[in-house]
Design an enzyme around this catalytic site. Structure first.
Site, PDB file in Angstrom:
ATOM      1  N   TYR A 147      30.786   9.272  -4.830  1.00 32.71           N
ATOM      2  CA  TYR A 147      31.360  10.618  -4.751  1.00 32.71           C
ATOM      3  C   TYR A 147      31.431  11.081  -3.297  1.00 32.71           C
ATOM      4  CZ  TYR A 147      32.101  15.565  -5.870  1.00 32.71           C
ATOM      5  OH  TYR A 147      32.617  16.844  -5.964  1.00 32.71           O
ATOM      6  N   LYS A 151      34.816  12.021  -1.135  1.00 27.40           N
ATOM      7  CA  LYS A 151      35.031  13.368  -0.613  1.00 27.40           C
ATOM      8  C   LYS A 151      35.040  13.394   0.917  1.00 27.40           C
ATOM      9  CE  LYS A 151      35.557  15.859  -4.334  1.00 27.40           C
ATOM     10  NZ  LYS A 151      36.776  16.677  -4.572  1.00 27.40           N
TER      11      LYS A 151
END
Length: 256
Positions: A147, A151
């Site tokens: 993640y 991002k």
């Protein structure tokens, strides 16, 4: 004016879609699951709202969705790349499928969405793009390697897009939320998300992230802003959460 919002049926995406509808913007929601209640909410505000079945991790889906939105609404004036997912796995337990799915949705999905929609915006000579990041890019949180990687990559993409599209009068910005009551927080250790981790003493409200999105998307409010990042996190990045003890961290990556 029409906005295409990915992952717009719930959470932060719906908050942004609702804030745009309050400003009279028609909204196209792109997601894997239809949310009739979201469409009803938006239509009650007096705007057009439609849903397009889209797996943002699938390039072909994105291509067909953008084409369908342009055909149905006549234009795409605003892009909100919001759809995201995560798999909470420690580094020694990351699976190929979770890694690839996370990057395909959060990073590649944003690139392909912007590629397709920006072609229409460039021909029109106007538009505004908003990419939704995460404070995971600022604060390393346990079990979020995939993640965080996805991002963190968004900032680099936003800056390049901002430079490349500026000659056409198009602005591209990054909105980075902290902790809001979304499904992405459900797998974190229970009972750990509370006010003590935020200098402002609480999690964010959806209306606050909606207002920030409207600000960045609006030429009237931020017409001289492009390639920028606005962090809306109650100061969370200044006070990282300590969710695990040392012994618990050992257990994450120990076979047992």
């Amino acid at each position: 004016m029409t906005a295409l919002v990915t992952g717009g049926g719930t959470g932060i995406g719906l908050a942004i879609a609702s804030a745009l509808a309050d400003e009279g913007v028609d909204v196209a929601l792109a997601s894997r699951t239809e949310r009739p209640e979201a469409l009803e909410l938006l239509r009650e505000k007096g705007v057009r709202a439609s849903w397009f079945r889209t797996d943002v991790g699938n390039e072909a889906d994105i291509v067909s969705t953008v084409a369908a939105v342009v055909a149905g609404f006549g234009s795409i004036d605003l892009i909100v790349s919001n759809a995201a997912q995560t798999h909470h796995e420690p580094i020694t337990r990351i699976t190929a499928s979770s890694w690839e799915t996370t990057l395909a949705t959060n990073l590649s999905g944003c690139v392909f969405l912007c590629r397709e929609a920006l072609r229409h915006m460039i021909r029109a000579g106007r538009g505004s793009v908003l990419v939704i990041g995460s404070t995971a890019a600022h604060v390393p949180l346990y079990k979020e390697s995939a993640y965080r990687a996805s991002k963190s990559g968004l900032k680099a993409i936003v800056e390049v897009m901002a430079v490349e599209t500026a000659p056409y009068g198009i602005r591209v910005n990054l909105l980075t939320p902290g902790a809001f009551p979304t499904a992405l927080l459900e797998d974190l250790p229970g009972g750990q998300i509370d006010g003590r981790y935020f200098p402002l003493g609480r999690m964010g409200r959806f209306d606050e992230i909606g207002a920030a999105a409207v600000f960045l998307l609006s030429d009237a409010l931020s017409g001289y802003t492009t390639g920028a990042e606005l962090v809306v996190d109650g100061g969370y990045r200044l006070r990282p959460m300590d969710l695990y003890t040392t012994d618990e961290l050992r257990e994450l990556n120990t076979d047992g």
